[in-house]
Design a protein around this motif. Structure first.
Motif, mmCIF file in Angstrom:
data_model
loop_
_atom_site.group_PDB
_atom_site.id
_atom_site.type_symbol
_atom_site.label_atom_id
_atom_site.label_comp_id
_atom_site.label_asym_id
_atom_site.label_seq_id
_atom_site.Cartn_x
_atom_site.Cartn_y
_atom_site.Cartn_z
ATOM 1 N N GLY B 108 0.791 -1.225 0.000
ATOM 2 C CA GLY B 108 0.000 0.000 0.000
ATOM 3 C C GLY B 108 0.824 1.276 0.000
ATOM 4 N N SER B 109 2.133 1.161 0.256
ATOM 5 C CA SER B 109 2.960 2.371 0.272
ATOM 6 C C SER B 109 3.236 2.847 -1.155
ATOM 7 N N ASP B 110 3.661 4.123 -1.274
ATOM 8 C CA ASP B 110 3.868 4.712 -2.592
ATOM 9 C C ASP B 110 5.248 4.399 -3.141
ATOM 10 N N PHE B 111 5.291 4.192 -4.445
ATOM 11 C CA PHE B 111 6.576 4.104 -5.136
ATOM 12 C C PHE B 111 7.005 5.513 -5.515
ATOM 13 N N ASN B 112 8.256 5.861 -5.225
ATOM 14 C CA ASN B 112 8.766 7.184 -5.627
ATOM 15 C C ASN B 112 10.289 7.145 -5.692
ATOM 16 N N ALA B 113 10.899 8.314 -5.820
ATOM 17 C CA ALA B 113 12.358 8.378 -5.965
ATOM 18 C C ALA B 113 13.067 7.774 -4.755
ATOM 19 N N ASP B 114 12.478 7.943 -3.568
ATOM 20 C CA ASP B 114 13.104 7.375 -2.368
ATOM 21 C C ASP B 114 13.204 5.856 -2.470
ATOM 22 N N SER B 115 12.196 5.234 -3.070
ATOM 23 C CA SER B 115 12.232 3.765 -3.193
ATOM 24 C C SER B 115 13.404 3.342 -4.076
ATOM 25 N N LYS B 162 30.409 5.394 -14.587
ATOM 26 C CA LYS B 162 31.853 5.616 -14.405
ATOM 27 C C LYS B 162 32.453 6.336 -15.597
ATOM 28 N N ALA B 163 31.972 6.015 -16.787
ATOM 29 C CA ALA B 163 32.426 6.665 -18.022
ATOM 30 C C ALA B 163 31.195 6.749 -18.906
ATOM 31 N N PRO B 164 31.235 7.578 -19.939
ATOM 32 C CA PRO B 164 30.070 7.607 -20.816
ATOM 33 C C PRO B 164 29.742 6.194 -21.287
ATOM 34 N N ASP B 165 28.520 5.766 -21.112
ATOM 35 C CA ASP B 165 28.126 4.422 -21.523
ATOM 36 C C ASP B 165 26.727 4.448 -22.110
ATOM 37 N N SER B 166 26.695 4.443 -23.413
ATOM 38 C CA SER B 166 25.407 4.536 -24.098
ATOM 39 C C SER B 166 24.547 3.306 -23.854
ATOM 40 N N LEU B 167 25.178 2.205 -23.409
ATOM 41 C CA LEU B 167 24.421 0.960 -23.227
ATOM 42 C C LEU B 167 23.831 0.851 -21.819
ATOM 43 N N PHE B 168 23.968 1.918 -21.040
ATOM 44 C CA PHE B 168 23.537 1.864 -19.653
ATOM 45 C C PHE B 168 22.077 1.410 -19.479
ATOM 46 N N PRO B 169 21.148 1.902 -20.300
ATOM 47 C CA PRO B 169 19.755 1.451 -20.109
ATOM 48 C C PRO B 169 19.597 -0.073 -20.152
ATOM 49 N N TYR B 170 20.462 -0.742 -20.920
ATOM 50 C CA TYR B 170 20.371 -2.204 -21.000
ATOM 51 C C TYR B 170 20.726 -2.870 -19.673
ATOM 52 N N GLN B 171 21.389 -2.116 -18.787
ATOM 53 C CA GLN B 171 21.778 -2.707 -17.506
ATOM 54 C C GLN B 171 20.668 -2.600 -16.465
ATOM 55 N N MET B 172 19.646 -1.813 -16.795
ATOM 56 C CA MET B 172 18.636 -1.512 -15.778
ATOM 57 C C MET B 172 17.612 -2.613 -15.489
ATOM 58 N N PRO B 173 17.275 -3.508 -16.423
ATOM 59 C CA PRO B 173 16.170 -4.449 -16.146
ATOM 60 C C PRO B 173 16.373 -5.367 -14.946
ATOM 61 N N ARG B 174 17.619 -5.584 -14.506
ATOM 62 C CA ARG B 174 17.798 -6.480 -13.367
ATOM 63 C C ARG B 174 17.607 -5.770 -12.018
ATOM 64 N N LEU B 175 17.564 -4.439 -12.037
ATOM 65 C CA LEU B 175 17.374 -3.713 -10.779
ATOM 66 C C LEU B 175 15.879 -3.692 -10.457
ATOM 67 N N LEU B 176 15.461 -4.587 -9.552
ATOM 68 C CA LEU B 176 14.047 -4.663 -9.189
ATOM 69 C C LEU B 176 13.819 -3.836 -7.932
ATOM 70 N N ILE B 177 12.658 -3.190 -7.863
ATOM 71 C CA ILE B 177 12.421 -2.248 -6.779
ATOM 72 C C ILE B 177 11.537 -2.881 -5.704
ATOM 73 N N ALA B 178 12.134 -3.099 -4.525
ATOM 74 C CA ALA B 178 11.404 -3.669 -3.390
ATOM 75 C C ALA B 178 10.906 -2.543 -2.494
ATOM 76 N N SER B 179 9.906 -2.854 -1.687
ATOM 77 C CA SER B 179 9.252 -1.808 -0.881
ATOM 78 C C SER B 179 10.023 -1.479 0.396
ATOM 79 N N PRO B 180 10.500 -0.224 0.536
ATOM 80 C CA PRO B 180 11.172 0.172 1.787
ATOM 81 C C PRO B 180 10.214 0.090 2.977
ATOM 82 N N ALA B 181 8.933 0.427 2.768
ATOM 83 C CA ALA B 181 7.970 0.427 3.876
ATOM 84 C C ALA B 181 7.793 -0.984 4.442
ATOM 85 N N GLN B 182 7.727 -1.970 3.558
ATOM 86 C CA GLN B 182 7.555 -3.351 4.015
ATOM 87 C C GLN B 182 8.771 -3.817 4.817
ATOM 88 N N TYR B 183 9.957 -3.382 4.333
ATOM 89 C CA TYR B 183 11.195 -3.731 5.047
ATOM 90 C C TYR B 183 11.162 -3.159 6.464
#
Lengths: 317, 534
Positions: B108-115, B162-183
């Protein structure tokens, strides 16, 4: 008697310590890196080294052993590297599940093995002996892994009489004594019981035959003792050997069968060991093996003591 | 393993079998996974892509995910918890992510930049109270470029590379966002979080029984209304033994079995089951040592081995559960390029090339390969390697197979061909995912990736590829990126740096009751559109 018991318990201590050392060494000798298994497939050697440090696996072997033994002695078997759950909890739940299967298979194996062995021994070289012989040879020869798969194909897939795997119906909250759960137990019980049943029957037949040839039986017969009472004497004399074998077979079953439990996805110690091996989950592997090995040491002790209670000669030896 | 006895009767019996199965709530999908345990459910699933498939993208969302809605094109990146992302004008190392508003975690908590900041700290900030080494272990390899992160406002974060990396978006799918409130609610304990996880994904936790069952329930308030699950329940069962999975499917105990073995395909289809396959980003190659002294330092030998393998024949042996490879990525991929060297079956040409390289009947080429007995993505290694061994014998090459247990083989891979324990081994048979540009080409080819630092096992070096790799990291236009990747791949094939054999097809066997399954060209599955016929 008390002295004998004390002596036996004392003997168990060095055996126990030896077992811990072997358990600990074995998993270190096995090829493959436990840390490598923990990391994603793409991880590099550098990351492996860093994680090795984190888990204290870069320390000298004997230091690792001492730390582990110290913790184990306090009942702390560590946490599973893979799941992060305490090893003790994992092993306890698996032991419980294996226990259900072992008791069920043990009952079947002991009762059937006992009956078949006695019958074959008493009617030696008669047709019934040959039939029992055939059954028991099949029992000890058939790989139980193969038997398990065959049982699944016939009774679960083809006939659909019994469930193929698991230890309860969908959404089961744990073991219960109702048909839905017991039906899951039948096939694994048969697969697990086949070998011990045959071993017990063959051992008992041999001892019965042995006892029947002894002088006191001839004497009892000459005295004109009724057949039923004679049978009692024979069984009583054949019992110590049978008990020893039954105890060890039951121990075997309580250790859980990696193969049978994997085929039936039965969440016992065998299944746990297999999964710990594939994931190279060192603490889990060591913890499970340690508990099982200690259990064997304990079981041997109990069997020895029970044997000495039923056979006074052992105590004197 | 043969499932012979009585299976000819199957077709008739299956209807009865299904009818006799236990009564279930409508809309329950039961899946037999190949795993021996439930993957970690805390947002950092272990056990490879299968772990992410079942315990990752079900419970959680990443900032950027894959489009799994089509089976006829490759699964490209698409916005998930981030709606847009771009680099900052004048500083190509700074990426700004605009976050989706109105998304709620299962608690029930909100997802935002803090999460987002919380989860990055959880992974990489050892000083952070909620730092979670398990999360770092699973994530680190997939986010190699990330340097720092900060919140800009409630719905904007800035990530620095660390350096310009145009492929950076491809690295993002494994970063899953868990709920800080639940923790927080669970007493700041990640172990407790695993049994009561909370993410933003289309599925919520139902019940977790370790090593036995993971039950997921639909998240009816899912932010993407098109992807609200249709099923009432999703049950995931770990069944590592392939014959047990097959039996479970045939007896109606599960509706979906991952990775059926080739010899069960016929039985399954004759029983009315559907074998679903698609080209997935995977390659089953021979990685070659190009170190001095290795026969593969000679490009003619590399090409010869590539031409000696009868891939069509191999696919037939595998009952169609593979497709021939002509490079690291499939020919349909935008990254394939236009290589001049064609990877095909031409034993005569292979013999010719070997002869040119100085090998022949009097001086046969003898090579040794490290292979595994099984393993993630390894398919059916013994069968396949023995097939190749025969192929190579036909052109006069003696291939010796040194068989390792999977973990042991991975160890041999990580230390590289130059390591003393790999003395004499010039081939490593380890399959790879080719999901993104980095894992599709870059990681095997550049000098900074030479093992033990990275995944360049055989010390491949090529100036042209190095130059292109640098160019790629600095090219921020997606279309031009694809062109450069294609040029690298083209060079890769023309140099014959690997021996390419097949691509996996992500096979799964489904009961005919399973409806709406889309087999994306991906390791991952969207379970949302799936329903089950009563």
């Amino acid at each position: 008697m008390l002295l004998y018991i004390l002596r036996r318990i004392l003997y168990a201590v060095p055996i126990g310590i030896g077992v811990t050392f072997i358990v600990f060494s074995l998993v270190h000798i096995a090829p493959g890196d436990p840390i490598s298994a923990l990391l994603p497939n793409e991880a590099t050697q550098e990351m492996v080294e860093a994680a090795r440090k984190e888990f204290g696996l870069d320390r000298p072997f004997l230091v690792q052993y001492a730390i582990w033994l110290g913790n184990a002695a306090m009942g702390n078997l560590g946490t599973s590297i893979g799941s992060g759950r305490p090893v003790a909890t994992e092993v306890a739940s698996a032991v419980g599940n294996t226990f259900i299967l072992a008791v069920s298979a043990g009952l079947v194996a002991c009762v059937l093995g006992f009956l078949l062995g006695i019958v074959a021994g008493l009617w030696r070289d008669r047709p019934v002996d040959h039939v029992v012989n055939l059954i028991t040879i099949a029992g000890v020869s058939v790989p139980h892994y193969w038997l398990a798969i065959l049982l699944v194909i016939v009774f679960a897939v083809d006939l659909n009489w019994l469930p193929p795997l698991g230890m309860g119906p969908d959404r089961s909250g744990g073991w219960q004594f109702d048909w839905a759960h017991i039906s899951h137990l039948i096939l694994p019980t048969i697969a697990t019981a086949a070998i011990p049943m045959a071993v017990i029957a063959r051992t008992l037949r041999a001892s019965v035959v042995d006892v029947l040839d002894q002088d006191f039986v001839t004497t009892l017969r000459a005295k004109g003792l009724p057949r039923q009472r004679l049978l009692w004497h024979v069984i009583r004399n054949a019992l110590p050997t049978a008990l020893a074998v039954m105890g060890l077979q039951l121990g075997n079953m309580l250790g859980g069968s990696v193969l049978v439990e994997t085929v039936f996805a039965w969440p016992g110690t065998g299944f746990l060991l297999a999964s710990a091996i594939f994931q190279r989950d060192l603490p889990l592997l060591q913890g499970t093996m340690l508990v099982l090995a200690m259990f064997f040491v304990f079981l041997n002790l109990v069997v020895d003591l029970v044997q000495s209670a039923t056979d006074p000669r052992i105590r004197r030896a | 393993m043969k499932l012979g006895i009585g299976l000819k009767l199957m077709a008739g019996l299956v209807a009865a079998a299904l009818a006799a199965g236990p009564a279930l709530a409508e809309g329950t999908l039961r899946v037999a996974m190949t795993l021996a345990d439930i993957p970690l459910t805390d947002g950092a699933p272990d056990q490879g892509t299968e772990g992410v498939r079942f315990a990752g993208y079900t419970l959680y969302d990443p900032l950027i995910s894959y489009d799994l809605s089509r089976s006829d094109k490759s699964a490209d990146l698409r916005p998930a918890l981030a709606t847009e992302w771009h680099t900052v004008e004048g500083d190509k190392t700074k990426w700004v992510f605009k976050l989706r508003q109105g998304v709620k975690f299962h608690d029930g908590s909100d997802f935002n930049a803090d999460s987002v900041i919380f989860n990055l700290d959880r992974a990489f900030n050892k000083e952070f109270p909620a730092y979670d080494p398990s999360f770092e272990r699973q994530l680190k390899i997939y986010l190699p470029s990330l340097k720092s992160w900060r919140k800009i406002d409630d719905y904007t974060v800035e990530l620095t590379t660390k350096a310009p990396d145009s492929l950076f978006p491809y690295q993002m799918p494994r970063l899953l966002i868990a709920s800080p409130a639940q923790y927080e609610k669970l007493g700041k304990n990640w172990d407790a979080f695993r049994s009561q996880p909370s993410g933003t994904g289309p599925w919520k936790i139902g019940e977790l029984v370790p090593r036995q069952r993971l039950e997921l329930l639909p998240n009816k308030d899912y932010w993407d209304k098109d992807r609200v699950p249709k099923l009432d329940r999703l049950v995931l069962l770990p069944i590592p033994e392939v014959s047990a999975r097959t039996a479970a499917l045939l007896s109606g105990r599960v509706d979906w079995a991952e990775s059926p073995s080739p010899d069960t395909v016929e039985k399954l289809t004759s029983a009315g089951m559907v074998i679903s396959t698609n080209a997935i980003p995977h390659v089953w190659p021979y990685t070659l040592s190009e170190l001095p002294g290795s026969p593969f330092a000679d490009i003619r030998v590399r090409k010869a081995i590539n031409l000696a393998i009868d891939r069509e024949g191999l696919v037939k042996v595998l009952n169609g559960l593979a497709v021939p490879a002509a490079g690291n990525v499939s020919k349909q991929s935008a990254w394939f390029g236009k290589p001049t060297f064609e990877v095909k079956y031409d034993p005569e040409e292979a013999k010719k090339l070997l002869k040119e390289a100085g090998y022949g009947p009097d001086n046969p080429l003898k090579i040794k390969a490290a292979i595994s007995t099984s393993g993630s993505g390894q398919m059916y290694p013994l069968l396949m390697n023995e097939f190749i061994q025969e192929n190579l014998r036909d052109v006069g090459v003696e291939l010796e197979l040194e068989v390792f247990e999977w973990e042991a083989l991975r160890g041999r891979r990580r230390v590289g061909a130059q390591a003393p324990e790999n003395e004499g081994i010039v081939i490593l048979n380890n399959s790879y995912s080719t999901n993104d540009p980095y894992v599709a080409v870059l990681r095997y080819l550049t000098p900074e990736e030479i093992a033990p630092k990275g995944s360049n096992w055989g010390s491949i070096r090529d100036e042209e590829i190095e130059r292109l790799a640098k160019e790629l990291r600095n090219e921020f236009d997606a279309k031009k990126q694809d062109e450069i990747i294609a040029r690298i791949h083209q060079r890769f094939v023309d140099r014959a740096d690997f021996v390419w054999v097949v691509h996996d097809v992500g096979s799964r066997a489904l009961s005919p009751k399973v409806k709406g399954h889309v087999h994306a060209q991906s390791w991952f599955v969207d379970f949302s559109p799936i329903s089950i016929a009563p």
